[in-house]
Design a protein around this motif. Structure first.
Motif, short mmCIF file in Angstrom:
data_model
loop_
_atom_site.label_atom_id
_atom_site.label_comp_id
_atom_site.label_asym_id
_atom_site.label_seq_id
_atom_site.Cartn_x
_atom_site.Cartn_y
_atom_site.Cartn_z
N PHE A 124 0.83 -1.09 0.12
CA PHE A 124 -0.16 -0.06 -0.02
C PHE A 124 0.86 1.19 -0.14
O PHE A 124 0.56 2.27 -0.58
CB PHE A 124 -0.83 0.01 1.19
CG PHE A 124 -2.46 -0.60 1.00
CD1 PHE A 124 -2.88 -0.68 -0.25
CD2 PHE A 124 -2.73 -1.54 1.90
CE1 PHE A 124 -4.03 -1.50 -0.36
CE2 PHE A 124 -4.02 -2.40 1.76
CZ PHE A 124 -4.63 -2.30 0.40
N MET A 125 1.84 1.16 0.62
CA MET A 125 2.87 2.46 0.75
C MET A 125 3.55 2.59 -0.63
O MET A 125 3.61 3.68 -1.08
CB MET A 125 3.91 2.28 1.78
CG MET A 125 3.56 2.51 3.12
SD MET A 125 3.22 4.18 3.51
CE MET A 125 1.67 3.80 4.52
N ALA A 126 3.92 1.60 -1.18
CA ALA A 126 4.47 1.63 -2.58
C ALA A 126 3.35 1.87 -3.66
O ALA A 126 3.66 2.88 -4.49
CB ALA A 126 4.84 0.22 -2.92
N LEU A 127 2.20 1.50 -3.43
CA LEU A 127 1.21 2.07 -4.38
C LEU A 127 0.98 3.51 -4.19
O LEU A 127 0.46 4.09 -5.02
CB LEU A 127 -0.04 1.24 -4.42
CG LEU A 127 -0.07 -0.15 -5.04
CD1 LEU A 127 -1.18 -0.93 -4.56
CD2 LEU A 127 0.16 -0.05 -6.36
N ALA A 129 2.77 5.90 -2.97
CA ALA A 129 3.85 6.65 -3.30
C ALA A 129 3.81 6.81 -4.87
O ALA A 129 4.46 7.81 -5.48
CB ALA A 129 5.17 6.08 -2.94
N ALA A 130 3.62 5.59 -5.43
CA ALA A 130 3.69 5.72 -7.23
C ALA A 130 2.33 6.63 -7.56
O ALA A 130 2.50 6.93 -8.81
CB ALA A 130 3.53 4.31 -7.63
N SER A 131 1.15 6.45 -6.93
CA SER A 131 0.13 7.22 -7.37
C SER A 131 0.09 8.43 -6.96
O SER A 131 -1.01 9.25 -7.40
CB SER A 131 -1.44 6.58 -7.04
OG SER A 131 -1.28 6.71 -5.50
#
Length: 142
Positions: A124-127, A129-131
């Motif tokens: 969720f953190m990676a998604l 940060a990417a969005s």
């Protein structure tokens, strides 16, 4: 009656016993002496009968930790650990070996639920940060 130090006026029912007439201090073998001949040293019972049972502390601790993980950490993946911990506590007196195995499974499920929760959190953190929108590259600024 004869008073102190004399023989009692009744017949001693233990006079014919192997250790008849000897009391605490006069018994051979000292404090751990077993007058009933069971061989346990403290008179807990006949041989072959266990006087200490296995503890179900691990099962109870696993159940409590899984419940805390669900309630406080919102870790819904710990629910199978609650189920196995509850069954382990229920089986502790009837089937101690099965209870021990279920308690181990409950601890393993708790650990696996934390690993899964960490993986989901990182995803969720990676998604997230990417969005995130990029406010600097937009046109029409002031």
């Amino acid at each position: 009656m004869s008073g102190y130090g004399g023989q009692p006026p009744w017949e001693d029912p233990y006079a014919g016993h192997q250790y008849g007439g000897q009391h605490y201090g006069g018994q051979p073998g000292g404090a751990g002496y077993d007058p009933y001949g069971y061989g346990s040293g403290y008179g807990y019972g006949p041989p072959g009968v266990p006087y200490a049972t296995r503890s179900n502390g691990s099962a109870i601790a696993a159940l409590v930790c899984n419940c805390v993980a669900v309630v406080l950490c919102c870790n819904i993946f710990a629910i199978p650990g609650i189920a196995t911990g509850a069954v382990a506590v229920a089986r502790a007196s009837t089937d101690p070996d099965s209870s021990r195995r279920l308690a181990i499974w409950s601890w393993c499920l708790l650990g696996a639920s934390f690993v899964v929760a960490i993986i989901v959190f990182v995803a969720f953190m990676a998604l997230g940060a990417a969005s995130e929108p990029d406010y600097d590259s937009g046109g029409g600024g002031i």
